[in-house]
Structures are given as C-alpha cells and as structure tokens.
Design a protein around this motif. Structure first.
Motif, PDB file in Angstrom:
ATOM      1  N   ASP A 160      17.383 -10.851  -2.647  1.00 49.63           N
ATOM      2  CA  ASP A 160      17.782 -10.094  -3.829  1.00 49.63           C
ATOM      3  C   ASP A 160      18.725  -8.972  -3.412  1.00 49.63           C
ATOM      4  N   ASN A 161      19.733  -8.718  -4.226  1.00 49.33           N
ATOM      5  CA  ASN A 161      20.719  -7.689  -3.893  1.00 49.33           C
ATOM      6  C   ASN A 161      20.085  -6.313  -3.688  1.00 49.33           C
ATOM      7  N   ALA A 162      19.036  -6.038  -4.455  1.00 50.37           N
ATOM      8  CA  ALA A 162      18.373  -4.747  -4.329  1.00 50.37           C
ATOM      9  C   ALA A 162      17.795  -4.561  -2.937  1.00 50.37           C
ATOM     10  N   LEU A 163      17.163  -5.600  -2.414  1.00 45.89           N
ATOM     11  CA  LEU A 163      16.560  -5.522  -1.091  1.00 45.89           C
ATOM     12  C   LEU A 163      17.618  -5.481   0.007  1.00 45.89           C
ATOM     13  N   ILE A 164      18.694  -6.208  -0.183  1.00 42.40           N
ATOM     14  CA  ILE A 164      19.766  -6.186   0.807  1.00 42.40           C
ATOM     15  C   ILE A 164      20.419  -4.804   0.860  1.00 42.40           C
ATOM     16  N   GLU A 165      20.551  -4.177  -0.289  1.00 43.83           N
ATOM     17  CA  GLU A 165      21.155  -2.836  -0.300  1.00 43.83           C
ATOM     18  C   GLU A 165      20.283  -1.841   0.463  1.00 43.83           C
TER      19      GLU A 165
END
Length: 368
Positions: A160-165
C-alpha cells in the motif's frame, strides 16, 4: 507498549520491509540496478527537501486512513478523539510542537481505551511526524514502526502506498543516523516495489482503478527515486544519482507538467549532479530551463536556482557572468530574508574571487 506494537502483525517470512533490532523481517534483497551497499549520510549542496514536498503523493497515508469515516451514530469518545487530533494539528501548524505532542498523547490514551485501532494508527503517524520535525529521530522511528504494525495488523496490504511512504521516512532516518545497510535496503525495497506496482496498475482496466490512484503511485515512485538520488549524491555515486534524478523528473513532468514546482526543483538537482560530474554544458542547459520556469511561475526558490546557476558558471570558467548571477541571487535572497541562502551565496562569491585571482595570476605568469 511501543515494543509490543512494533512486533504485532508481523509474520515470519513476510516480504514487507520493516527492520526490527537492526535486521529485516525478510531475506536480503538482491542488489537492484543502480544501487550499492557503500552508502552514507546525506549531506548535499542541492536544496534539501522533506518527503512532504511531494504534496501530490505525500498525503497517501492520510488519504488511506482519513480522519476516520464514522457513521452517523458516533460515540462521544470518537468525537473527542477527533477534536483532540484537530487541536493537535492546529498547534503543530502554529509551531507549538510541545502542545501538539501533549494533545496527541491524550488522544492516543483515549483511542487505546476505546480499542480503536484505526484511530491508534492515525495518531501514531501524527506523533511520528511530530517527533521527526522535532529532530527526535529515535522516537520517530519507533512511532513509524508502530504505525506500520498497526496498519498491517488491520489488514492493509504490504505494498500500500501509505506503508511505502512511511518506509521512505524510515530510510531517511537510517541515512541520517548512519545505518547505511538499512537505508540502502529500504530505498531498494521501496523503488522495486513501486516499479512492480506501477507496471501492474498499467494493466488494470480503467474502470477498476482511477487515474488519480495511478498517478499517486507514479509520484510516490518519483519521490523514492528523488530521495535515493540525494542519498547517492552524498556518497559521490554520481552516475546512479543522475539516472534516478532523470527518472524522477520524467514522472514529475508527465504527471504535473514541466512548470510544476517539484519538476523545477528536480531540474535544478539534475543540473547540480551534472555540474559535479564536470558536464558543465549539460548542467547549464538544465539550470537555465529551471530558472526560466521558476521566473515564469514565481517559484519560491528562484534565488536558490540562480545561486546554483552561478556556481555552474564559475566551474565552467565564465566568471563575469557568474558574478552578475550571484549578485542577482543575493539581491533576491535578501528580499526574501533567506539567511541560509545568503550565506551560501557569500561562500560562492568567495570561491569566485579565489578563482578569478588564480586565473589572473596564471595569466601574469604566462606573460613574464
């Protein structure tokens, strides 16, 4: 409490990158093209940017979690948590970081009593960002890991983009605190995962995935490439940094257009690394374009771009033009009250004076 939260939700052999006790929870990555293990703390001359400068994608976590999507029937405790968070964000915006931290601790206590994992995850992230701004990197690291564990435990996908950020923020912390292996492994993982995700999303039908979601993933990839490029630049990995800057610039221009503030900054940074490589003609080409766009759009860093342009002119031996550009940059910096930029410009002028004196001395020697 934090140690329990950090370990919760992690499964043996999972691919998600979340180091614990200095080790990754999965097997070491194969070396990705353009990366090396001998990296160190960033300390570059080009404009430093936080992840927040990528405003189009930097709010991926907030978009995913939201301020909480409650139903019409809300518990009083939920209302109180939301109100506390709003007060904390307002305090942080005013620069009252201690007050913001105190209020978030109150909100966290209430969320934990209510066993509201969604609220806990959001508050952890806010506390981590606050600690990062405060320079308390150890606390920020623990809180970011706690946020990730909460989100994984709630069922969020590991790509998920949130976790990658959040992973990118951890990379910056590792880089700043000289944990080089963790930093490069993290950047490697983020970029590889996002490249795979971009490729996958390109094959997804338009009705199944919005254009905005696709763009957010691409911009997050550009953010990862930009952050890693600055890291590589600090270690003299100029070829690899150049490649990553070019990729990030291509994405930024494709998504937002050439005149977007972030694209202008990337043009400036690409010029910086080309200058360091001794490719002065190419560097001047990029910095000139960055300056033209900055002037047309009223970019807040126009004076910094001018300063970089002057430095490139000095290195190319064009001292007369360099002095004119430095003087204009200094004038703008004074008007904007940018003391740090003024200091850098003064240092550049000293370098210019030394270069001019050296050139003049060599000319006299040749005539004797």
């Amino acid at each position: 409490m934090l140690r329990t939260a950090v370990s919760r939700g992690l499964r043996s052999g999972c691919r998600f990158w979340i180091p614990a006790s200095g080790r990754s929870c999965r097997a070491p990555l194969r070396p990705a093209s353009g990366f090396r293990s001998s990296l160190a703390r960033p300390n570059v001359q080009s404009r430093r940017r936080s992840l927040g400068s990528w405003s189009g994608t930097s709010l991926a976590l907030l978009a995913t979690i939201g301020i909480f999507q409650w139903g019409e029937k809300q518990l009083a405790s939920e209302d109180e948590i939301i109100l506390l968070i709003k007060h904390a964000k307002l305090s942080a915006a005013k620069g009252e970081l201690k007050d913001a931290e105190r209020i978030l601790h109150q909100a966290l206590h209430m969320a934990q009593q209510a066993q509201n994992n969604q609220a806990i995850s959001y508050i952890y992230c806010q506390m981590a960002n606050l600690a990062f701004l405060h320079g308390d990197l150890l606390s920020a690291e623990l809180l970011f890991k706690a946020t990730m564990s909460q989100l994984l435990g709630s069922g969020m996908q590991q790509d998920d983009n949130a976790l990658i950020e959040i992973s990118l923020k951890l990379c910056n912390i590792y880089a700043t605190t000289d944990r080089h292996y963790l930093a490069v492994e993290g950047y490697n993982w983020c970029i590889e995962t996002l490249e795979e995700k971009v490729q996958h999303e390109e094959a997804v039908p338009e009705e199944a995935l919005s254009a905005e979601e696709r763009e957010n993933t691409r911009l997050l990839l550009a953010m990862a490439q930009d952050s890693c490029a600055r890291y590589l630049l600090s270690r003299g990995q100029l070829e690899l940094a150049t490649t990553l800057y070019q990729k990030a610039l291509t994405i930024a221009q494709d998504v937002h257009g050439e005149a977007h503030p972030q694209a202008v900054v990337l043009l400036n940074d690409l010029a910086t690394v080309l200058d360091m490589k001794g490719c002065y003609d190419q560097a001047y080409k990029y910095i000139s374009r960055a300056f033209s766009l900055a002037r047309e759009t009223g970019h807040t860093d126009e004076h910094r771009i001018l300063s970089n342009m002057a430095r490139i002119l000095v290195h190319a031996g064009n001292y007369t033009e360099a002095r004119k550009v430095y003087e204009e940059a200094l004038k703008q910096a004074k008007l904007k009250g940018d003391e740090l930029a003024m200091q850098h410009i003064q240092e550049g002028l000293e370098e210019l004076d030394a270069s001019t004196h050296s050139s003049h001395g060599q000319g006299q020697a040749r005539h004797q």
